[in-house]
Every structure is written in C-alpha cells, then in structure tokens.
Design a protein around this motif. Structure first.
Motif, PDB file in Angstrom:
ATOM      1  N   ALA A 468       0.944  -1.272  -0.017  1.00  0.00           N
ATOM      2  CA  ALA A 468       0.015   0.000  -0.008  1.00  0.00           C
ATOM      3  C   ALA A 468       0.785   1.366  -0.144  1.00  0.00           C
ATOM      4  O   ALA A 468       0.642   2.225  -0.648  1.00  0.00           O
ATOM      5  N   TYR A 472       0.664   3.983  -3.146  1.00  0.00           N
ATOM      6  CA  TYR A 472       0.065   5.388  -2.992  1.00  0.00           C
ATOM      7  C   TYR A 472       0.915   6.607  -2.703  1.00  0.00           C
ATOM      8  O   TYR A 472       0.526   7.727  -3.330  1.00  0.00           O
ATOM      9  N   THR A 489      -6.315  -3.542  -6.888  1.00  0.00           N
ATOM     10  CA  THR A 489      -6.212  -3.018  -5.691  1.00  0.00           C
ATOM     11  C   THR A 489      -7.679  -3.443  -4.900  1.00  0.00           C
ATOM     12  O   THR A 489      -7.599  -3.356  -3.675  1.00  0.00           O
ATOM     13  N   SER A 502      -8.585   1.302   1.487  1.00  0.00           N
ATOM     14  CA  SER A 502      -8.763   0.329   0.505  1.00  0.00           C
ATOM     15  C   SER A 502      -8.953  -1.029   0.941  1.00  0.00           C
ATOM     16  O   SER A 502      -8.547  -1.217   2.055  1.00  0.00           O
ATOM     17  N   TRP A 504      -7.386  -4.139  -0.111  1.00  0.00           N
ATOM     18  CA  TRP A 504      -6.009  -4.752  -0.817  1.00  0.00           C
ATOM     19  C   TRP A 504      -6.035  -6.163  -1.065  1.00  0.00           C
ATOM     20  O   TRP A 504      -6.154  -6.895  -0.136  1.00  0.00           O
ATOM     21  N   TRP A 527       0.065   2.729   8.906  1.00  0.00           N
ATOM     22  CA  TRP A 527      -1.115   2.187   8.548  1.00  0.00           C
ATOM     23  C   TRP A 527      -1.908   1.464   9.474  1.00  0.00           C
ATOM     24  O   TRP A 527      -1.376   0.664  10.422  1.00  0.00           O
TER      25      TRP A 527
END
Length: 666
Positions: A468, A472, A489, A502, A504, A527
């Motif tokens: 990720a 991004y 994704t 998202s 993923w 994250w």
C-alpha cells in the motif's frame, strides 16, 4: 618464507587465504574460470590467470592448467583451499616436482587417508577405534549386498574417495539397497573419479565430532581441540560449533589423543581434520566414539577453531609449509569461549532446498559477525559450483550467547532474488532442542515440520503495508501507477483530498492475502491494517533509498525495492510482495504430472521408463547440478507417460523431462 602464493581455488576460501597472505606481505595470485571473471577473489588478488571454461573439470580441476598458471606468474607456493585439487596426491607431487612449495600434507599422507577403506585399516593398526562395517576389495553387488545384511540395517554406503556428503547414502531396507548403491557409485565416479564404496553400520543417534590437528616437518603433531558438526541436512553440514556441547574433560582427552595418534600414523604435516562419529544415545562417552575419516586439508568450518584458540590456521599453514615449527606447544593452545558458524547456501527451503542460481541484485550481510564470502552484490551464483555463498561466524563467552548472536546475524541477512536458507538457519538456532544442545545428525530431519517457514498474520500485515505504501505514496510507485478505482487493488472508500482507504489484495510469495488498509498519518508512514477487531497498526520507515523497515508491534521486517520487486525480509526469509496474477493456472508436477528441471544440469540416470507403473515419490529422472544429484519423483501414483531426455543430456531450467499420468488415466 616464500614471497608469493597462488590459491588453486575460488570463492570464499580463496578470499580467506588472500586475507592472511596480504597481512604477511605475500604476493597473491588467483586462478579463475570464465564464469568467475568478475568474481571478488579475482579482483582481490595481485595477479589473476584465466584457466578455462566454467565447468570445474575444464578449469579448477585441471592440474596442468593450474601449474601452468603458477609457472607463468612465478608463484613460489600453491595453497589448494578445500575441494577441487586439495586432496589430490598426484597434483601435490607435481607441484613439488615443479619446485613450488605445496601448502599441505605430503602426498603419501594424502594417499594413506584419501581412501576411506584403506584409512580405516590403517587406523585399526594404529589403535584408533573405527566404526563397524565393510571396507573390502570385493566390490561386486552380491558381496556388498551380503555385507549390508551382515552389518544389519540401517547401513550407510559411502564412496571410498568421498567427502562433503557426496557419494553417501543411508539405506534402511534391503529392498532399497540396490538403488542406494547405484546412486553412491554414480556420485563417487562423478565427483571423485572413483565408484568404489564401503559400508558402515548406521548409528541411529550419531554426533559428528571432529578434531583439528596440525603437524610440522620436525615431527611435532598437536590438536586444536574439537568441533561439533552434527547439525546436518542430507550429510551436508549446516551449523558447526566449538567446543562440542556435552564434552567433558575425560572424553575430550580420549578423542583428541586418538586424533593425534591418527595423524602421527601417517607422518602428517600441515592442517588436517580427524572426523569421528559418536553414539549420542547416552551422551558423549569415550568408548562410544569411532574414527570415521580424515580430511587432509583445511576445513570449511575452520573459523570456529580460530575463534576459540586465537590462532590463524592459514598463517600456520604458510609457516609449516616453509619449514618452520608449529608456533605453539600443545599446552599453550587455549580453548576460550564458544564459537558457531552457519553456512549460508543459495537454496530454497520452501522448494525442497533446491539450489537457487542467478544474479545477486541485493546482497546485505550483518556487520556484527565474521563473514567469509566470495560473492558480492551484482555478482552471480553459478550452476557450476557449490551452492554455499557465505559463512557467518560468531564468538561469545557461552554457548547460549553464541547461539543467540548467530541467530541475530542470520536474521539480518538480506539476499534477492537468489533464495537462501538464512531463515531456516534462524529457526534451527532458536529451536529448543538446539538451544539445549540436544542435537545429532538426524535433528533437521526429525524436526522438519517445526523448522518449516510459516507465514503468519504479522507478516501478512507487513506485506500489505509495504504494498500500500509503495503504490500510494508519490514518487514510490512501481510498475503501473494505481488510481483509486484500480480493479487490481480493489480500492474503495475514496474521498477527494482524503486519506487512502482501500481493500487490498496482494500476493505474498504467491499466496493471496486480502485486507483493509487505511493510512493513519498524512505522511503515509503509519497504516491501520486488518479486519474488524483485529486491526493492527503498522509503521513504515525509510532508511537509505529503497531500504527500510516495517514494524508490526515490536516485530521488525526489513523491506526493499529491488528493481521492480517489493521484497519483505522476515528474519532471513525473503518474501516477494506483488499484485495477484489473476487467471494464472497452476503448473508443475502436482497439477499435470510434468516433471520440469528445477535448474540447469546434466541427466545422470533415468530409473523409470515409459509405461512403468509408479508410486508417489518414486524416482523418474535424476539430475546432477551444483555438485549434487537431485531426483525428480512421481507426484502421485500412476504411469510414466514419456521421458524426453537420456543420460548425458544437458537440460535448461524449466525443461520438461518426463510426464506421469494419474492412475486410471491413459
């Protein structure tokens, strides 16, 4: 003292010998094959000579070419390293006849100990205890089969000229003896030019104990204590240590005295190793340790002896070869602390430990351990040579501290895309049985399930975080850029000027992982990944460009962008993180019955033929690569469809060698 030395070898041992030679002010000379033109040992030498094509028999094993290189460069001495010509008595004689100093034992000593059957007879005469078995001249199938039955199964078949586990086969049942004998003979002929074998009783809880011995030209022979090399896989040493765990003073004296008697029996000069097999079913006992063989050269594991004694064994080799006496008396050779060595192999534990070859795009070794290696980042692991690419050595006050330090060092290894056994080494070193010193040569086979790599939730979270972050964060995109609606994704919940959120779906070493992930900080360094109540915080940190860490709780994963690859390093195990490959079909023997070459090599046997009925695990084709045989076996019960190769054929990686049809299908 001679002024120059040529090392008739390659890789890490050539680099190791050069290191001492430079410190002693000697001019260094390398020889190399076409495959090694850019190798570190070539660059590190003061002078280097090309001696032939990549195959060892046309270069490093060609004694005439090595001698010609020595004469061309004016080398005053030759160090053979280990392997190749190191135990070739004819070569040693030719070196001396050319007026060049041979850094090794006298040819007569090499011959006396070079054949395992003759060596055992000599040791019996010298009063050294030997393993029960058969080492007779009669090599007929009938005699060998009868002797195996007399000794009693399980037995060990060993090439008389063997070493390094080559030409060695354990046989547990009479019906398997013929296949084991044929394989041992092939490997003996291929590796040593001698198909003869001996048979020994297989000890069910064996420990591999060896003693470093040294002799000089003045009749002195000393030992430098023992090493334990019991942690092996298929007779290949994996982790070695000095001293041996559980060795008391009385047993140590018995085994080292026997080693010195063995060396004196052949008037030994230089560095050598007396190898013993011990029955560890009731601990180490002096009356349960037997002579196995002698290696008339320096050993791969010599650094652990150097660590506990403080002796540079290569320097001793130089001095003794030059006629000087051994620098220390027996009573003055210390035994301090504990040392361990791990062999880093280019092999894939997740794929049956098959050797892994190719370019080393990323090669990072730990800084807090001694590293002996002959490769570097950007170099290549070749199909033509041994798969060992480095040795990691540590020295601490106690065994527990040494095991912990070596595990930490192996966990820091980062190699890509060549696969290594670093993660496997970590799991061995941290296993409770190893930590307690409860090891024998069957340890790895017995604990195979526990030692296997197991992907877990934290690794999956780290992989999703890595993927990720790279897809991004501006400037860190790889491959195709991904927008918020990209189907690959599975992006969802996109808000203009909002933080990426998202669903993923990523591939972690080919295994599909699906998780929610949301960036919790505007700089995208933290994250939140997971499902429902199992949401975990993962922190992504950069170090130097392309390299950094992902933290999940207190667990740290190394990460690197290597070319187009995102790679996660989990305690030595390299994990590829990519987009899933939708629509890809399964391949390989488990799905369609095709047996493909796992690497380039030579076909040495085809035990089955088209139309044969076979059972799962039965050998169909035998491939020789990287100095070892690899049997490709039936993936299920069925019938052999076709065999597309013949003995002697050279095959490329991925070539279909044979097919097997499932039972009931024509």
């Amino acid at each position: 003292m001679f002024k120059s030395v040529l090392v008739a070898n390659r890789g890490e041992i050539a680099c190791r010998v050069f290191r001492t030679a430079r410190r002693m002010g000697l001019r260094t000379i390398a020889v190399y094959s076409e495959a090694d033109a850019q190798a570190p040992h070539v660059r590190e030498a003061d002078e280097a000579v090309l001696i032939g094509p990549a195959p060892a028999r046309e270069s490093y094993l060609d004694a005439a070419k090595v001698l010609a290189a020595a004469k061309q460069t004016g080398a005053e001495a030759i160090h053979p390293g280990y392997g190749f010509l190191s135990e070739n008595a004819d070569f040693a004689e030719a070196v001396a006849a050319a007026g060049i100093v041979w850094i090794g034992p006298k040819p007569a000593s090499i011959r006396a100990m070079g054949l395992k059957d003759a060596a055992k007879k000599l040791m019996i005469e010298a009063g050294v205890p030997v393993t029960p078995g058969y080492q007779g001249e009669d090599q007929s199938d009938e005699t060998l089969t009868a002797e195996a039955a007399r000794i009693g199964y399980p037995v060990l078949i060993k090439a008389v000229a063997g070493g390094g586990g080559k030409g060695m086969k354990r046989v547990d049942r009479p019906e398997d003896f013929a296949d084991g004998l044929a394989s041992a003979r092939r490997e003996g002929q291929s590796s040593f030019g001698d198909p003869r074998v001996l048979i020994e009783s297989y000890i069910t809880r064996p420990r591999h104990i060896e003693v470093q011995v040294f002799g000089d030209q003045h009749g002195t022979v000393v030992h430098l204590h023992e090493r334990d090399c019991s942690l092996q896989r298929r007779h290949q040493k994996v982790i070695e240590e000095a001293p041996a765990p559980g060795m008391d003073a009385a047993t140590r004296k018995a085994v080292t005295d026997a080693a010195v008697r063995a060396a004196r029996a052949v008037n030994y000069e230089g560095a050598g190793t007396i190898e013993f097999i011990a029955d560890a079913s009731d601990g180490l006992k002096a009356d349960r340790i037997w002579f196995m063989e002698m290696n008339t050269r320096l050993q791969v594991e010599h650094p652990v002896t150097e660590a506990v004694t403080g002796v540079d064994l290569v320097e001793w080799q130089f001095r003794v070869a030059a006629g000087e006496p051994i620098p220390l008396k027996q009573a003055d050779i210390p035994l301090n602390g504990w040392a361990m060595e791990a062999r880093l192999y280019a092999e894939d534990p997740a794929n049956g430990f098959l050797p892994s070859i190719g370019k080393l795009d990323h090669f990072r070794m730990p800084e807090d351990a001694r590293i002996d290696t002959g490769v570097e980042q950007g170099g290549e692991v070749s199909q033509f040579y041994d798969p060992m690419i480095a040795k990691l050595i540590v020295h601490e006050d106690t065994r527990e501290a040494a095991a912990e330090a070596l595990a930490d060092a192996c966990a820091s290894v980062e190699v890509w895309p060549v696969r290594t056994n670093a993660g496997f080494l970590v799991r061995c070193l941290e296993h409770p049985r190893f930590v307690e010193g409860d090891v024998d040569t069957g340890f790895i086979a017995a604990e195979e399930t526990e030692l296997a790599d197991r992907p877990d939730e934290e690794r999956d979270i780290a992989a999703v975080t890595l993927f990720a972050q790279h897809h991004y964060e501006p400037g860190h995109l790889i491959g195709n850029d991904f927008g918020p609606w990209d189907a690959t994704t599975g992006a969802s919940g996109f808000r203009l000027n909002g933080e990426p959120r998202s669903r993923w779906v990523v591939s972690v070493d080919g295994r599909s992982v699906e998780k929610n992930a949301i960036s919790a900080q505007t700089n995208n360094s933290t994250w939140l990944v997971g499902e429902g109540e199992s949401i975990r915080a993962a922190q992504y940190l950069y170090g130097e460009w392309g390299h950094g860490s992902v933290f999940v709780g207190e667990r740290e994963f190394g990460q690197n962008r290597i070319g187009e690859d995102l790679v996660l390093f989990d305690a030595g195990t390299a994990v590829l993180v990519t987009r899933p490959r939708y629509g890809a079909s399964a391949s390989g023997p488990a799905s369609d019955g095709s047996l493909r070459a796992p690497m380039p090599g030579k076909i040495v046997a085809t035990p089955a033929k088209p139309g044969d009925t076979v059972t799962k695990g039965q050998p169909i084709v035998v491939l020789e690569a990287m100095k070892m045989e690899h049997a490709l076996v039936a993936p299920f019960d069925g019938m052999v469809g076709e065999i597309t190769v013949a003995v002697g054929d050279q095959v490329i990686d991925g070539a279909v060698l044979a097919t097997v049809k499932p039972e009931g299908k024509e």
